[in-house]
Design an enzyme around this catalytic site. Structure first.
Site, PDB file in Angstrom:
ATOM      1  N   SER A 141       0.866  -1.176   0.000  1.00 20.30           N
ATOM      2  CA  SER A 141       0.000   0.000   0.000  1.00 20.30           C
ATOM      3  C   SER A 141       0.901   1.223   0.000  1.00 20.30           C
ATOM      4  CB  SER A 141      -0.876  -0.045   1.257  1.00 20.30           C
ATOM      5  OG  SER A 141      -1.630   1.137   1.376  1.00 20.30           O
ATOM      6  N   LYS A 167      -1.210  -1.041  -4.446  1.00 20.06           N
ATOM      7  CA  LYS A 167      -2.344  -0.178  -4.086  1.00 20.06           C
ATOM      8  C   LYS A 167      -1.825   1.240  -3.917  1.00 20.06           C
ATOM      9  CE  LYS A 167      -4.794   0.317   0.308  1.00 20.06           C
ATOM     10  NZ  LYS A 167      -5.515  -0.417   1.380  1.00 20.06           N
ATOM     11  N   LYS A 169      -2.642   5.157  -2.853  1.00 18.67           N
ATOM     12  CA  LYS A 169      -3.570   6.040  -2.145  1.00 18.67           C
ATOM     13  C   LYS A 169      -3.860   7.225  -3.057  1.00 18.67           C
ATOM     14  CE  LYS A 169      -3.734   4.061   2.014  1.00 18.67           C
ATOM     15  NZ  LYS A 169      -4.977   3.564   2.622  1.00 18.67           N
ATOM     16  N   ASP A 194      -6.975   3.345  -3.282  1.00 20.79           N
ATOM     17  CA  ASP A 194      -7.706   3.483  -2.014  1.00 20.79           C
ATOM     18  C   ASP A 194      -7.844   4.978  -1.728  1.00 20.79           C
ATOM     19  OD1 ASP A 194      -8.783   3.352   0.523  1.00 20.79           O
ATOM     20  OD2 ASP A 194      -7.102   2.272   1.437  1.00 20.79           O
ATOM     21  N   GLU A 219     -11.073   1.387  -3.448  1.00 19.26           N
ATOM     22  CA  GLU A 219     -11.420   1.142  -2.051  1.00 19.26           C
ATOM     23  C   GLU A 219     -11.936   2.427  -1.408  1.00 19.26           C
ATOM     24  OE1 GLU A 219      -8.045  -0.561  -0.022  1.00 19.26           O
ATOM     25  OE2 GLU A 219      -8.996  -0.438   1.948  1.00 19.26           O
ATOM     26  N   ASP A 244     -14.046  -0.506   2.981  1.00 18.50           N
ATOM     27  CA  ASP A 244     -13.143  -0.708   4.118  1.00 18.50           C
ATOM     28  C   ASP A 244     -13.807  -0.057   5.341  1.00 18.50           C
ATOM     29  OD1 ASP A 244     -11.125  -0.458   6.028  1.00 18.50           O
ATOM     30  OD2 ASP A 244      -9.594   0.319   4.699  1.00 18.50           O
ATOM     31  N   LYS A 268     -10.723  -6.191   7.666  1.00 16.90           N
ATOM     32  CA  LYS A 268      -9.674  -5.982   8.658  1.00 16.90           C
ATOM     33  C   LYS A 268     -10.254  -6.540   9.936  1.00 16.90           C
ATOM     34  CE  LYS A 268      -7.671  -1.792   6.772  1.00 16.90           C
ATOM     35  NZ  LYS A 268      -7.631  -0.321   6.833  1.00 16.90           N
ATOM     36  N   GLY A 296      -4.761  -4.067   6.212  1.00 14.34           N
ATOM     37  CA  GLY A 296      -3.786  -3.865   7.287  1.00 14.34           C
ATOM     38  C   GLY A 296      -3.889  -2.466   7.851  1.00 14.34           C
TER      39      GLY A 296
HETATM   40  O1  OSB Z   1      -7.115   2.283   4.415  1.00 13.85           O
HETATM   41  O2  OSB Z   1      -6.237   0.397   4.202  1.00 13.85           O
HETATM   42  C1  OSB Z   1      -6.225   1.514   4.725  1.00 13.85           C
HETATM   43  C2  OSB Z   1      -3.101   1.994   6.868  1.00 13.85           C
HETATM   44  C3  OSB Z   1      -3.640   2.614   7.974  1.00 13.85           C
HETATM   45  C4  OSB Z   1      -4.978   2.891   7.998  1.00 13.85           C
HETATM   46  C5  OSB Z   1      -5.792   2.560   6.914  1.00 13.85           C
HETATM   47  C6  OSB Z   1      -5.270   1.916   5.804  1.00 13.85           C
HETATM   48  C7  OSB Z   1      -3.877   1.662   5.779  1.00 13.85           C
HETATM   49  C8  OSB Z   1      -3.199   1.065   4.635  1.00 13.85           C
HETATM   50  C9  OSB Z   1      -1.901   0.332   4.865  1.00 13.85           C
HETATM   51  O3  OSB Z   1      -3.589   1.204   3.503  1.00 13.85           O
HETATM   52  C10 OSB Z   1      -2.125  -1.108   5.004  1.00 13.85           C
HETATM   53  C11 OSB Z   1      -0.933  -1.871   5.528  1.00 13.85           C
HETATM   54  O4  OSB Z   1      -0.101  -2.279   4.727  1.00 13.85           O
HETATM   55  O5  OSB Z   1      -0.841  -2.094   6.755  1.00 13.85           O
HETATM   56 MG    MG Z   2      -8.384   1.236   3.091  1.00 12.06          MG
END
Ligand code: OSB
Ligand code: MG
Length: 372
Positions: A141, A167, A169, A194, A219, A244, A268, A296
């Site tokens: 991510s 992924k 952001k 995302d 996402e 999510d 999650k 995560g």
């Molecule tokens: O939206 O998935 C998310 C990290 C912290 C809070 C929200 C998110 C995330 C990540 C990182 O996208 C996911 C990871 O690799 O732990």
């Molecule tokens: Mg997310």
């Protein structure tokens, strides 16, 4: 007494402070320093269960933060379960099911109890929940970076490490150009985005422009508290929507599927209150042909080890968000912990957290310890 009966007689809450190697920038804000909570529960027979509360320092993703979780654990949740008899982790709900919200805190307790339960059953939480996978594909991510060039460099590193999908952001103004640049440079890689709730329905035209990139999914484009607008949006775009933040329970998942708010769900375990609720959401999604994957929260190895338990279930058909903690932080608290090789985790069906955790590292990173 039944040897599989559990009675928690002691709880330790450790608050840890960590610095990220690189700030993680998302649609909800920027994380530079992370705090997390490790919870250690001890059963009357001496069996220990560790877990991690997947909190962030500020309540920017969902309403809990590290410090609110410490209060909810210490003042409300742990006092309800200490010295109570349990035959299964789900029995915890008899004691604190009436407490509204605080899923990250509840998940921390439930997962530590799952560790104790699995140890007593000489198994793992994953197996006991019906997990079948011995290998889990993982993806990375990538937070928003200063420039397109910098983003391309990080995508390149991810692909060189053989992560199974990328992924990105995104947010309004940091979306079309960045996805286009990544597609132009790296072609048909498995790619998703995302938005962490950065858009609203007035921006459907912006979101629809992403349809041309054949993304695996988008996402959480809209509000964390919404499913209705997501259903409207899904009718207006081709890219599958994955939820999510909006899914905090089995009931949320049922409604979202019923109204067509998503085609995919990011499970999650922390966000939905633990492994038991995750398993129920997984089963509901299986019945409705909705694929899931394991998200995560920038956890240390403890939290990631717990995430891998649920990710072994059969309907986790997309790669998990699971980068190596040592890529995010200078150090981890597990010795010989989570190993990601060529974008995959080989699930060690014999691993238990208590034997992998390095208590000296926990103590060194700890900024606050509470014993109940
Ligand atoms: O939206 O998935 C998310 C990290 C912290 C809070 C929200 C998110 C995330 C990540 C990182 O996208 C996911 C990871 O690799 O732990
Ligand atoms: Mg997310």
């Amino acid at each position: 007494m039944n040897e599989n009966q559990i009675k928690i007689v002691k709880a330790e809450i450790h608050k840890l402070a960590l610095k990220l190697r690189m700030p993680f920038v998302t649609g909800f804000g920027k994380i530079e320093n992370k705090t997390t909570i490790l919870l250690k529960l001890t059963d009357e027979s001496g069996v220990v269960g560790w877990s991690e509360a997947a909190t962030l320092p500020l309540p920017m993703y969902i309403p809990e933060s590290t410090d609110t979780a410490i209060v909810s654990l210490e003042k409300y949740l742990l006092p309800k379960i200490i010295n109570k008899s349990l035959t299964h982790p789900e029995d915890l709900l008899e004691y604190y099911g009436w407490v509204k919200g605080w899923n990250l805190s509840k998940a921390a307790i439930e997962n530590a109890v799952w560790e104790i339960y699995a140890t007593k059953m000489r198994s793992t939480a994953g197996k006991l929940l019906g997990g079948t996978r011995s290998v889990i594909d993982v993806g990375c991510s990538i937070g928003m970076r200063e420039s397109i060039l910098e983003t391309l460099k990080i995508v390149d590193l991810c692909l060189k490490s053989k992560y199974k999908r990328v992924k990105l952001k995104i947010k309004p103004g940091f979306d079309y150009e960045i996805v286009k640049a990544v597609r132009d440079e790296f072609g048909g890689i498995d790619l998703m985005v995302d938005a962490n709730s950065a858009y609203n329905l007035d921006q459907v035209n912006l979101i629809r422009k992403l349809d041309e990139f054949d993304l695996m999914m988008i996402e959480q484009p809209l509000s964390d508290t919404d499913i209705i607008d997501h259903a409207t949006l899904q009718k207006a775009i081709k890219t599958p929507i994955c939820l999510d933040e909006s899914i905090l329970s089995l009931d949320d998942a049922r409604k979202a599927i019923e109204i067509g708010a998503c085609q995919i769900i990011n499970i999650k375990q922390a966000r939905v209150g633990g492994l038991s609720e995750s398993k129920k959401i997984h089963d509901l999604c299986t019945k409705n042909d909705v694929g899931v994957w394991c998200g995560g929260m920038l956890e240390l190895g403890v939290g990631k080890h717990i995430n891998t338990q649920i990710a072994t279930l059969p309907n986790f058909i997309y790669p998990a968000d699971m980068s190596d903690p040592l890529e995010i932080y200078e150090e981890d608290v597990l010795d010989g912990g989570l190993k990601i090789i060529d974008g995959q985790i080989k699930v060690d069906m014999t691993a238990d957290l208590n034997s992998m955790i390095n208590i000296d590292k926990v103590e060194r990173l700890s900024v606050c310890k509470i014993i109940l």
